[in-house]
Design a protein around this motif. Sequence first.
Motif, short mmCIF file in Angstrom:
data_model
loop_
_atom_site.label_atom_id
_atom_site.label_comp_id
_atom_site.label_asym_id
_atom_site.label_seq_id
_atom_site.Cartn_x
_atom_site.Cartn_y
_atom_site.Cartn_z
N VAL A 1 1.17 -11.93 0.25
CA VAL A 1 -0.14 -11.95 0.90
C VAL A 1 0.05 -11.69 2.39
N VAL A 2 -0.59 -10.66 2.89
CA VAL A 2 -0.46 -10.30 4.30
C VAL A 2 -1.79 -10.48 5.01
N GLY A 3 -1.78 -11.35 6.02
CA GLY A 3 -2.93 -11.57 6.89
C GLY A 3 -2.49 -11.47 8.33
N LEU A 4 -3.35 -11.88 9.23
CA LEU A 4 -3.01 -11.84 10.64
C LEU A 4 -1.98 -12.93 10.95
N ASP A 5 -0.94 -12.55 11.69
CA ASP A 5 0.14 -13.47 12.07
C ASP A 5 0.60 -13.08 13.46
N SER A 6 0.24 -13.90 14.45
CA SER A 6 0.57 -13.54 15.83
C SER A 6 2.05 -13.76 16.15
N ASP A 7 2.78 -14.40 15.23
CA ASP A 7 4.23 -14.57 15.41
C ASP A 7 5.03 -13.76 14.39
N VAL A 8 4.45 -12.67 13.91
CA VAL A 8 5.14 -11.88 12.88
C VAL A 8 6.41 -11.26 13.47
N THR A 9 7.43 -11.15 12.62
CA THR A 9 8.71 -10.58 13.03
C THR A 9 9.13 -9.48 12.05
N TYR A 10 10.11 -8.69 12.46
CA TYR A 10 10.66 -7.68 11.56
C TYR A 10 11.19 -8.35 10.29
N HIS A 11 11.82 -9.52 10.46
CA HIS A 11 12.41 -10.23 9.32
C HIS A 11 11.33 -10.60 8.29
N LYS A 12 10.15 -11.04 8.75
CA LYS A 12 9.05 -11.36 7.83
C LYS A 12 8.59 -10.11 7.08
N PHE A 13 8.45 -9.00 7.81
CA PHE A 13 8.05 -7.74 7.16
C PHE A 13 9.10 -7.30 6.14
N GLU A 14 10.36 -7.48 6.50
CA GLU A 14 11.46 -7.09 5.60
C GLU A 14 11.34 -7.84 4.27
N ARG A 15 11.15 -9.15 4.34
CA ARG A 15 11.01 -9.95 3.12
C ARG A 15 9.80 -9.49 2.30
N ALA A 16 8.68 -9.25 2.99
CA ALA A 16 7.46 -8.84 2.30
C ALA A 16 7.66 -7.50 1.59
N VAL A 17 8.24 -6.55 2.29
CA VAL A 17 8.44 -5.21 1.73
C VAL A 17 9.38 -5.26 0.53
N LEU A 18 10.48 -5.99 0.66
CA LEU A 18 11.43 -6.06 -0.45
C LEU A 18 10.80 -6.74 -1.67
N ALA A 19 10.00 -7.77 -1.44
CA ALA A 19 9.36 -8.46 -2.57
C ALA A 19 8.37 -7.55 -3.29
N VAL A 20 7.57 -6.79 -2.54
CA VAL A 20 6.62 -5.86 -3.16
C VAL A 20 7.38 -4.78 -3.92
N ARG A 21 8.45 -4.28 -3.33
CA ARG A 21 9.24 -3.24 -4.00
C ARG A 21 9.93 -3.78 -5.25
N ASN A 22 10.11 -5.09 -5.31
CA ASN A 22 10.71 -5.73 -6.49
C ASN A 22 9.66 -6.15 -7.52
N GLY A 23 8.39 -5.81 -7.27
CA GLY A 23 7.37 -6.04 -8.29
C GLY A 23 6.31 -7.06 -7.96
N ALA A 24 6.38 -7.73 -6.80
CA ALA A 24 5.34 -8.69 -6.43
C ALA A 24 4.02 -7.95 -6.21
N THR A 25 2.91 -8.59 -6.58
CA THR A 25 1.58 -8.02 -6.34
C THR A 25 1.24 -8.15 -4.86
N PHE A 26 0.76 -7.08 -4.28
CA PHE A 26 0.52 -6.97 -2.84
C PHE A 26 -0.97 -7.22 -2.55
N ILE A 27 -1.23 -8.24 -1.74
CA ILE A 27 -2.60 -8.62 -1.37
C ILE A 27 -2.76 -8.53 0.14
N GLY A 28 -3.85 -7.93 0.60
CA GLY A 28 -4.17 -7.92 2.03
C GLY A 28 -5.44 -8.72 2.27
N THR A 29 -5.42 -9.59 3.30
CA THR A 29 -6.62 -10.40 3.53
C THR A 29 -7.79 -9.55 3.98
N ASN A 30 -7.55 -8.59 4.87
CA ASN A 30 -8.65 -7.74 5.37
C ASN A 30 -8.08 -6.54 6.10
#
Length: 259
Positions: free
Chosen positions: A119-148
């Motif tokens: 689940v990706v929403g607004l995060d004022s402390d987002v880092t490359y590491h957080k994006f890396e985890r999110a991308v790898l999880a989606v590529r491994n089959g997790a369902t991708f949700i965007g808040t807005n």
Amino acid sequence: MHYRGYFIDLDGTTYKGTDTIPAAARFVAELQEQRKKVMFVTNNSTRTPEFVANNLRKNHNIDVTGDNIYTTALATADYLAQHANRQHRKVYVIGEIGLKNALLNAGFTMDDERPDYVVVGLDSDVTYHKFERAVLAVRNGATFIGTNADSNLPNERGMVPGAGSLVKLVEYATQQQPIMIGKPEKIIMEMALQKIDLPKEKVIMVGDNYHTDISAGINVGMDTLLVYTGLSQKNEVMQEKTLPTYQVDTLDEWDFSKH
């Protein structure tokens, strides 16, 4: 048509940043006097409903509680609670306390390694590491949700990146289309209608932004009221194929005896 429920946007409609819109406070007070159901529907996923209600009470003369607030965080949690089976309730979240609390309160658990949902929403402390985890999880089959899908947010410094900009990064890196929850999508409106427990014919969406608030109402088949105290400009709106049901320069113009 006498509406029993009002969905109302926040920034640009109810207030402008830290500035109060006095007509909005009078509008809400009249709705409460007439015992209408009032729900503030916002694409902001970072704040808890209690925080938003407290801000309205303390700073904008609008007397509401957390029960009157419906955020994309709550809509995301409600949507997933309806669609996830009991064995698949692990989430990885890029987001802030409002989003995380909503998901935890709906019975989901946080999982950095093998989530069922990202689940990706607004995060004022987002880092490359957080994006890396999110991308790898989606590529491994997790369902991708965007808040807005909001690309930008206005603040005192200008138009800063919104949640939609973060969602787009994950979308680009995964080549996966997310399920989008917030305005102008239907999902947040459908979830809000379930919560307010009224048919869409009895509820009107009030907002200042044609492309989010009004389009969300149109997309779900609700009547809409566009107020020109925020983002949208009259000359631009008049070019649109589908116009709002009603348009006013200020909420003081709304005729309660007719609606």
